[in-house]
Design a protein around this motif. Sequence first.
Motif, PDB file in Angstrom:
ATOM      1  N   LEU A 381       0.948  -1.162   0.219  1.00 53.83           N
ATOM      2  CA  LEU A 381       0.207   0.247   0.027  1.00 53.83           C
ATOM      3  C   LEU A 381       1.106   1.203   0.035  1.00 53.83           C
ATOM      4  CD1 LEU A 381      -2.198  -1.388   2.521  1.00 53.83           C
ATOM      5  CD2 LEU A 381      -3.119  -0.992  -0.162  1.00 53.83           C
ATOM      6  N   LYS A 394      -0.794   9.516   5.250  1.00 57.10           N
ATOM      7  CA  LYS A 394      -1.591   9.078   4.720  1.00 57.10           C
ATOM      8  C   LYS A 394      -1.377   7.631   4.322  1.00 57.10           C
ATOM      9  CE  LYS A 394      -1.979  13.352   1.764  1.00 57.10           C
ATOM     10  NZ  LYS A 394      -1.394  13.765   0.808  1.00 57.10           N
ATOM     11  N   ALA A 398      -4.011   5.022   5.533  1.00 56.80           N
ATOM     12  CA  ALA A 398      -4.863   3.431   4.543  1.00 56.80           C
ATOM     13  C   ALA A 398      -4.578   1.496   5.186  1.00 56.80           C
ATOM     14  CB  ALA A 398      -3.990   3.186   3.387  1.00 56.80           C
ATOM     15  N   GLU A 401      -7.118   1.579   7.366  1.00 62.22           N
ATOM     16  CA  GLU A 401      -7.993   1.165   7.172  1.00 62.22           C
ATOM     17  C   GLU A 401      -8.100  -0.585   6.346  1.00 62.22           C
ATOM     18  OE1 GLU A 401     -12.044   1.959   5.932  1.00 62.22           O
ATOM     19  OE2 GLU A 401     -10.433   2.983   6.902  1.00 62.22           O
TER      20      GLU A 401
END
Length: 441
Positions: A381, A394, A398, A401
Motif C-alpha cells: 500500500l 496517509k 490506509a 483501514e
Amino acid sequence: MTTTRFAPSPTGYIHVGNLRTALMNYLIARKAGGTFILRIDDTDPERSKEEYVDAIKQDMEWLGLQWDRIERQSDRLDRYAEAADKLRDMGRFYEAFETPTELDLKRKKQLNMGKPPVYDRAALNLSDAEKEALRAERGNGVWRFKLDHERIEWNDGILGDISIDASSVSDPVLIRGDGQVLYTIASVVDDTEMGVTDVVRGSDHVTNTATQIQIIEALGGTCPRFAHHSLLTGPQGEALSKRLGTLALRDLREQGVQPMALLSLMARLGSSDPVELRSDMAELIDGFDIGRFGAAPTKFDVQDLFPLTAKHLQSLPLTDVAEAVAEAGVPADLAEPFWAMARENITTLADLKGWWALCRDGAEPLIADEDRDFIAEAIALLPEGPFDGDTWGKWTSAVKEATGRKGKGLFMPLRKALTGMERGPEMAALLPLLQVIRAKA
C-alpha cells in the motif's frame, strides 16, 4: 582593574582539572570587565615542549576562552634573578646542600620523635668555607626562602578564613641546584608585576599560597585575592589524578563532547547551584559566582557530558552543524530535512553518519513472524515516491483501514520493518529521507 591568569605548564595536554582552574579565572575576569592572561609556565626546559604550548592554545580556542595577552616565563628569567638577588640582600634567601637521601632521613627522624617533618635550617649554620667545600663536592645547592615563623592568614574566596603556622612548613626551595627557577617564586614575581588581582587554583596549593604570601610581602608586592577550589574525584569518590591522562580536553573533543556542554558542567560543578546547560558564554559569565563553590571534594563523571552535549546539539540550527552534516555524506539539498530529523536522536555529531547510512542504504528489516503478512500488505500500500511530510500519515491511515490494526500494533511493526529499530526519529520526518525501502524486497 580585575586581572586573572591561567598558568599551565606545557608538559602535557590540558585535562578537566586544569580546565576548572582556567574557567574560574576566565569568568571572574570577564564578569568584572577585566583582563585574562594566559601565562605559559615553561621554566622547566627539559619537560616543556612547544607542541604542548600549541595544544594549550588550541584547546583554549576550542572552548572559546580567549586570552587578552599571553606571557611566557622562559622570557622572564632575568626578572626572577633580580627577585632572588633582592631576597639574598635581605637575608631571606639561603643556599642548602642536603641530598634527597639526607632530607628523607631527617624527615623520618622527626616523625619518629613526633615532630612535624620540617626542614631544620641546618644550612644556616654553615660557614663560608663549609659551603665552598660542599659546592666542590656536590655542586651548587638549592636556594630556600627563609620564612618568618608567624601565622600566615588570609580570607579565601572559597575556603573562608585560613590561618597557617609558618613554623609548620619547610622553607620552600625556590631555585634548584641546576639553576632552574621553580613555580613558587616565578609565580609571585609574575603575579606582582602583571598586576594579578585574583588567583583561583586547586586546594592542593593552600600551603604554597601561605609561603607565597610571605614572599610577595618580602618583595614589596600586593597580595591578590586567593580562592582554592576543591579537587575533582571520580564518580565513586575515587582519586581522579590517575585518570586525568584519559580526560584530556582533546580526548573529550575526539569523543564528540561539545564545548558549551563541558563549560556548562565545569562552571557549576562543586557549587550550590544546579548544573544547567547554557547557550553561550555570556550566560556562563552572568551566572558565575565564586562564593557559591564549596570545599568538599567534587565528583566528576565524564558520562554527564553526553546528555548535555545531546541537549546542546538539539538547540542548534543547521548553519552551526552544516560542516558535520556534509561530512556525514548528506547531499546539500537534503541537509535541512535531515538535520531536522536527526537532531533529536543523536548524542554527538558522530552519530549523524549512522542516520545517513540508514537513509542512504536502508536497514535490515526487523519483522516478527506474526507480522510478516501484515508488513507485506502494508508495503504493497506504500505509494510511489518521492515522499513528503504527509506520506507517513496517509500511508498508515490506509494500512489501518485495510488491516484493522491501530496504535502500537500498527506503528511499531512498520517502524521496525523500515528502520530495523524499535525507536528513533518521528517516522513522518524520516520516511521522506529513506532512499531504499528494503522491506519492500
